[in-house]
Design a protein around this motif. Structure first.
Motif, mmCIF file in Angstrom:
data_model
loop_
_atom_site.group_PDB
_atom_site.id
_atom_site.type_symbol
_atom_site.label_atom_id
_atom_site.label_comp_id
_atom_site.label_asym_id
_atom_site.label_seq_id
_atom_site.Cartn_x
_atom_site.Cartn_y
_atom_site.Cartn_z
ATOM 1 N N SER A 112 52.748 80.203 61.697
ATOM 2 C CA SER A 112 54.150 80.520 62.331
ATOM 3 C C SER A 112 53.973 80.987 63.721
ATOM 4 C CB SER A 112 54.747 81.624 61.572
ATOM 5 O OG SER A 112 54.152 82.863 61.611
ATOM 6 N N GLN A 113 52.934 80.969 64.368
ATOM 7 C CA GLN A 113 52.649 81.322 65.689
ATOM 8 C C GLN A 113 53.361 80.070 66.601
ATOM 9 O OE1 GLN A 113 51.546 84.102 67.489
ATOM 10 N NE2 GLN A 113 51.892 84.724 65.451
ATOM 11 N N GLY A 114 53.345 78.769 65.797
ATOM 12 C CA GLY A 114 53.932 77.678 66.636
ATOM 13 C C GLY A 114 55.241 77.775 66.808
ATOM 14 N N ILE A 115 56.117 78.625 65.907
ATOM 15 C CA ILE A 115 57.374 79.030 66.339
ATOM 16 C C ILE A 115 57.405 79.982 67.016
ATOM 17 C CG2 ILE A 115 59.558 79.686 65.325
ATOM 18 C CD1 ILE A 115 58.932 78.343 62.474
ATOM 19 N N LYS A 116 56.752 81.310 67.310
ATOM 20 C CA LYS A 116 56.935 82.181 67.915
ATOM 21 C C LYS A 116 56.388 81.873 69.381
ATOM 22 C CE LYS A 116 56.010 85.497 64.077
ATOM 23 N NZ LYS A 116 54.862 86.325 63.478
ATOM 24 N N LEU A 117 55.571 80.969 69.397
ATOM 25 C CA LEU A 117 55.215 80.620 70.762
ATOM 26 C C LEU A 117 55.904 79.478 71.252
ATOM 27 C CD1 LEU A 117 51.342 81.058 70.426
ATOM 28 C CD2 LEU A 117 53.048 82.558 71.461
ATOM 29 N N GLU A 118 56.795 78.996 70.746
ATOM 30 C CA GLU A 118 57.900 78.031 71.011
ATOM 31 C C GLU A 118 57.287 76.563 71.172
ATOM 32 O OE1 GLU A 118 59.638 79.765 74.373
ATOM 33 O OE2 GLU A 118 60.358 81.563 73.210
ATOM 34 N N LEU A 119 56.287 76.248 70.242
ATOM 35 C CA LEU A 119 55.516 75.184 70.166
ATOM 36 C C LEU A 119 56.131 74.006 69.253
ATOM 37 C CD1 LEU A 119 51.754 76.417 70.293
ATOM 38 C CD2 LEU A 119 53.190 75.565 72.113
ATOM 39 N N ILE A 120 56.462 74.427 68.101
ATOM 40 C CA ILE A 120 56.801 73.316 67.036
ATOM 41 C C ILE A 120 58.366 72.822 67.536
ATOM 42 C CG2 ILE A 120 57.554 73.164 64.559
ATOM 43 C CD1 ILE A 120 55.216 75.012 64.091
ATOM 44 N N PRO A 121 59.214 73.347 67.656
ATOM 45 C CA PRO A 121 60.503 72.791 67.908
ATOM 46 C C PRO A 121 60.539 71.973 69.179
ATOM 47 C CG PRO A 121 61.017 75.031 67.566
ATOM 48 C CD PRO A 121 59.325 74.942 67.587
ATOM 49 N N PRO A 122 59.926 72.115 70.206
ATOM 50 C CA PRO A 122 59.943 71.186 71.311
ATOM 51 C C PRO A 122 59.076 69.858 70.743
ATOM 52 C CG PRO A 122 59.435 73.147 72.346
ATOM 53 C CD PRO A 122 59.458 73.505 70.913
ATOM 54 N N LEU A 123 57.891 70.132 70.187
ATOM 55 C CA LEU A 123 57.131 68.812 69.746
ATOM 56 C C LEU A 123 57.795 68.067 68.820
ATOM 57 C CD1 LEU A 123 53.689 70.445 69.578
ATOM 58 C CD2 LEU A 123 54.674 69.095 71.136
ATOM 59 N N ILE A 124 58.723 68.652 67.903
ATOM 60 C CA ILE A 124 59.767 67.978 66.883
ATOM 61 C C ILE A 124 60.687 66.975 67.822
ATOM 62 C CG2 ILE A 124 61.610 67.958 65.255
ATOM 63 C CD1 ILE A 124 59.927 70.184 63.778
ATOM 64 N N PHE A 125 61.171 67.473 68.806
ATOM 65 C CA PHE A 125 62.053 66.835 69.753
ATOM 66 C C PHE A 125 61.305 65.716 70.407
ATOM 67 C CE2 PHE A 125 65.405 69.358 69.377
ATOM 68 C CZ PHE A 125 66.500 69.029 70.153
#
Length: 411
Positions: A112-125
C-alpha cells in the motif's frame, strides 16, 4: 477436556470474529456478486472485495503498522577488520560499513506504500494513456466542453459535502467521485483525506461499475426520442502528427495551468505518446498489459484492505455513498444538458446521449451512450463520437483534482 477446547478456541481467529466483520463480509459478497455474476468492472471489484475480506479477518503478516523505530542505520570505521572509531587506516583511507536492521511490517503495509507514496494511480494513468485513442477528441474538439460540463457534479458535491459538515479537504475528496475516475479519486483522497480513502475508493469504483444501470434512466429523462435518433457525421481521420502534438501540447498546457495535476496528466500523455509514436511497441504492450494489470491487482486489494469494519461502518461512510451517487448523477446530467445547449447554437447537431460520456469511466460510459443510441435507432453508431467527451472527461477530472489539491492542501 472442555477447558482444553476453550483454551484452543481462544488461540484461533474464530474468537476474534465480530458482528462488524460479518457485515463487511456481506458487503464484500455484494461486490463479488456484481463483479462475477453481473460482470460489472470485475478487474476492479474482485480485488477490492477480496481485500475487504482480508481486512476483516484476524490476519497475521498482512496488516501490521510499520514502526520507523525498527529501521536503523549504523556507520563505523574499520581498520584491518577491527573497528577503530574516528581513526583512518594506515594508508589514510576510511572504510564505512552500513549495518541495516530489518523494518517490520505486514505484506500490505508495504504494497500500500504505492498508494501512500502516490505511485500506483499515476502509473495506472500510463496504461490508460497507452490504451486510449485521442483521435475522436482531436477530430471533434468541441466535445471538450462536454467533458468540462461533466465536472459540475464534482464541484456541486464538493459544496454539498462541506455544508453537511465535512472539512473542505474531505468535501473535495468526496466530490471527485462525480468524475467516475477511480485512480484520480484515490490520488486526491490520499493527499487530502486519507482517513476516507476506503469509502471514497469503493464508492468511485462501485459507481463506475454501475454506469450501465445509473446513466440510461437519466439520459432518457433528459432527451427526446428525436434527439436520441440524431445521427452524427463520420469523424475525419486524424494524422499521427496531430496525435503526437496533441499529447505533448495538452500536457504542457495542463501542467502550466495546474502543476499539481502533473503526475496524472504527465503519465497519461506519456502513455499516449508511446502509443502514437509507432516506434515503442514493446513499451506500449508493457504499459497496456503487464504494468497496468499488476498495478490493478495491487491497487484494488490495497483499497479493500482499508475497509476495516471499525472505520468503514460509520455514519460518514453512508453520507459518502449517498453524496457519491448524487455527484455521479449530476455529472451525467450536466453532460447531456451541455450537448443540448450546444445544439441550440450550432448548425451541426450533436446527439445529446454522448454528453453522458463526459464522465471518466473509459470506455464504459462511451459504450453506454452507443447502446442507448441504438435503442432509439439500431443503425446509429455513436461509439467513436462518444469517445471524444469520454477522453475529455479523463483530462478534465485530473485537472479538477489538481486544482483542488493546490487550493486545499493543508486545509
Amino acid at each position: 477436556m472442555l477447558q482444553n477446547l476453550i483454551d484452543f478456541f481462544s488461540t484461533t481467529g474464530f474468537s476474534q470474529v465480530s458482528v462488524g466483520m460479518l457485515i463487511m463480509w456481506g458487503i464484500a459478497a455484494v461486490l463479488l456478486y456484481l463483479a462475477v455474476a453481473k460482470g460489472f468492472e470485475p478487474l476492479l471489484l474482485v480485488p477490492i472485495a477480496f481485500g475487504a475480506v482480508l481486512a476483516n479477518l484476524p490476519t497475521r503478516g498482512m496488516i501490521d503498522p510499520v514502526d520507523p523505530a525498527t529501521f536503523r542505520l549504523e556507520a563505523r570505521v574499520e581498520q584491518h577488520g577491527e573497528a577503530v572509531a574516528g581513526e583512518p587506516a594506515a594508508d589514510g583511507t576510511v572504510t564505512q560499513t552500513l549495518h541495516v536492521t530489518k523494518m517490520e511490517g505486514g505484506l500490505y503495509d508495504f504494497i500500500s506504500q504505492g498508494i501512500k507514496l502516490e505511485l500506483i494511480p499515476p502509473l495506472i494513468f500510463l496504461g490508460v494513456g497507452a490504451l486510449t485513442d485521442f483521435g475522436p477528441l482531436i477530430a471533434m474538439p468541441r466535445t471538450l466542453l462536454l467533458g468540462a460540463a461533466a465536472q459540475a457534479g464534482v464541484f456541486l458535491t464538493f459544496f454539498s459535502s462541506f455544508l453537511l459538515g465535512f472539512s473542505p479537504a474531505q468535501a473535495a475528496s468526496i466530490g471527485i467521485i462525480g468524475g467516475a475516475d477511480g485512480p484520480t479519486a484515490i490520488f486526491l483522497s490520499n493527499k487530502l483525506a486519507p482517513e476516507l480513502l476506503g469509502a471514497i475508493a469503493v464508492a468511485a469504483y462501485s459507481y463506475m461499475s454501475l454506469v450501465p444501470l445509473i446513466q440510461p434512466p437519466i439520459m432518457r429523462l433528459l432527451t427526446t426520442e428525436k434527439e436520441r435518433k440524431i445521427r452524427m457525421k463520420s469523424l475525419r481521420k486524424v494524422s499521427k502528427l496531430e496525435k503526437l502534438v496533441f499529447a505533448m501540447g495538452v500536457m504542457v498546457i495542463c501542467v502550466l495551468l495546474v502543476p499539481d495535476a502533473t503526475a496524472l496528466i504527465g503519465m497519461l500523455m506519456l502513455g499516449n505518446f508511446l502509443r502514437e509514436s509507432g516506434v515503442t511497441e514493446r513499451l506500449v504492450k508493457a504499459a497496456q498489459n503487464e504494468i497496468i494489470n499488476v498495478l490493478t491487482i495491487f491497487l484494488g486489494t490495497s483499497v479493500g484492505i482499508t475497509m476495516r469494519a471499525d472505520s468503514f461502518l460509520a455514519p460518514a461512510t453512508l453520507k459518502i455513498i449517498v453524496l457519491g451517487v448524487i455527484a455521479f448523477c449530476v455529472s451525467t446530467a450536466t453532460g447531456v444538458l451541455m450537448a443540448k445547449l450546444m445544439n441550440m447554437v450550432s448548425k451541426t447537431p450533436i446527439n445529446p446521449l454522448i454528453g453522458s460520456a463526459g464522465v471518466s469511466a473509459v470506455p464504459m460510459a462511451a459504450r453506454v451512450s452507443h447502446v442507448e443510441g441504438q435503442r432509439a435507432d439500431p443503425g446509429n453508431y455513436l461509439m467513436m463520437h462518444a469517445m471524444g467527451p469520454n477522453v475529455a472527461g479523463v483530462i478534465g477530472t485530473a485537472v479538477a483534482a489538481g486544482f483542488l489539491i493546490s487550493t486545499l492542501s493543508g486545509s
